[in-house]
Design a protein around this motif. Structure first.
Motif, PDB file in Angstrom:
ATOM      1  N   GLY A  28       0.783  -1.232   0.000  1.00 46.67           N
ATOM      2  CA  GLY A  28       0.000   0.000   0.000  1.00 46.67           C
ATOM      3  C   GLY A  28       0.812   1.278   0.000  1.00 46.67           C
ATOM      4  N   ARG A  31      -0.749   5.468  -2.977  1.00 49.19           N
ATOM      5  CA  ARG A  31      -2.158   5.807  -2.811  1.00 49.19           C
ATOM      6  C   ARG A  31      -2.399   7.189  -3.397  1.00 49.19           C
ATOM      7  N   THR A  36       2.756   7.947   1.782  1.00 49.77           N
ATOM      8  CA  THR A  36       2.780   6.844   2.738  1.00 49.77           C
ATOM      9  C   THR A  36       4.235   6.562   3.113  1.00 49.77           C
TER      10      THR A  36
END
Length: 276
Positions: A28, A31, A36
């Protein structure tokens, strides 16, 4: 910012698949309109990713850093793996195409990330390490990198290593960073495996099809483990661990290292008869 603590190799021998992924796999990272970051206590490296889709993103400091701004005591390397990117460092703009890299030296107060086109957004990956000296901010393309051709088609590992932030390239305090690209039909990276006890390493696997996976091998040579990794996922490799992988299809990977030493060849090669 997610915090990852260091792990002892004796403990990792007891980890199941879920725990291995929890400690060493990074998911992840990319994004929309978000930065992040993952802080690992392995040489206190920060690994990050961003897709500046509809707005400009500012790299802000985090409470865990205890600093006024993000790289007050750090340096960072940014590599673009998507559409055209713009990175602004203290008011100076740098345009990055795919696989272009920007090194930002210690003390830059403001870093902003944006895309040239929302329809083809940038994907910016970065790695930051501690720094005790200041080196100038510099952009470099993959074509300007120090290039090494290694392996062969007979051993399924014919590849080109582009050393970018490196003793023979962009100068830094302790960060090293580059990208490895493969010839058609080659799937193995960094094999034979090796160790470098005085520095950690981080990988980002990318340019993979949705159903492609990389089987990333880690652990001590006599006690190996593996992680199954999908596109645009990263892995943290402690100094005591091998780091090698094989793909079910084509892929590329960005490697970054930080630690005590600053010599690419300072490694201990692991013989194939030592792997278990």
């Amino acid at each position: 910012m997610e915090i990852r603590h260091s792990s002892h190799p004796a403990d990792v021998k007891q980890y199941d698949t879920a725990k291995l992924r929890q400690h060493f796999l990074i998911e992840g990272l990319f994004r929309d309109d978000k930065i992040t970051t993952v802080y690992t206590h392995e040489d206190r490296v920060i690994i990050g990713g961003a897709i500046p889709l509809n707005k400009t993103l500012t790299l802000e400091t985090e409470a865990a850093l205890k600093t006024e701004y993000f790289i007050e005591r750090r340096e960072a390397g940014f590599m673009n793996i998507g559409g055209e990117a713009t990175i602004e460092v203290d008011g100076e703009r740098y345009e990055l195409g795919k696989l272009d890299t920007l090194y930002v030296g210690k003390g830059a107060r403001q870093i902003k990330l944006s895309s040239r086109e929302a329809g083809n957004p940038a994907k910016i990956y970065f790695v930051s390490s501690l720094a005790h000296a200041v080196y100038p901010t510099r952009k470099v393309s993959v074509r300007e990198a120090n290039t090494m051709n290694l392996g062969s088609i007979e051993t399924s590992n014919e590849r080109t290593i582009h050393q970018i932030i490196h003793e023979n390239g962009v100068q830094s305090c302790q960060l090293m960073m580059g990208v490895t690209l493969f010839k058609p039909g080659s799937v193995w990276n960094t094999m034979p495996a090796h160790l470098h006890d005085r520095r950690m390493e981080a990988y980002l696997y990318f340019d993979m099809k949705p159903d492609t996976r990389v089987f990333h091998f880690m652990g001590q040579p006599e006690e190996t483990r593996h992680l199954v990794i999908a596109n645009e996922q990263g892995v943290i490799s402690p100094s005591w661990s091998i780091h090698s992988g094989a793909g079910t299809g084509s892929y590329a990977f960005i490697w970054a290292m930080a630690g005590e030493n600053y010599t690419f060849k300072d490694m201990d090669v692991v013989g194939m008869d030592e792997l278990k």
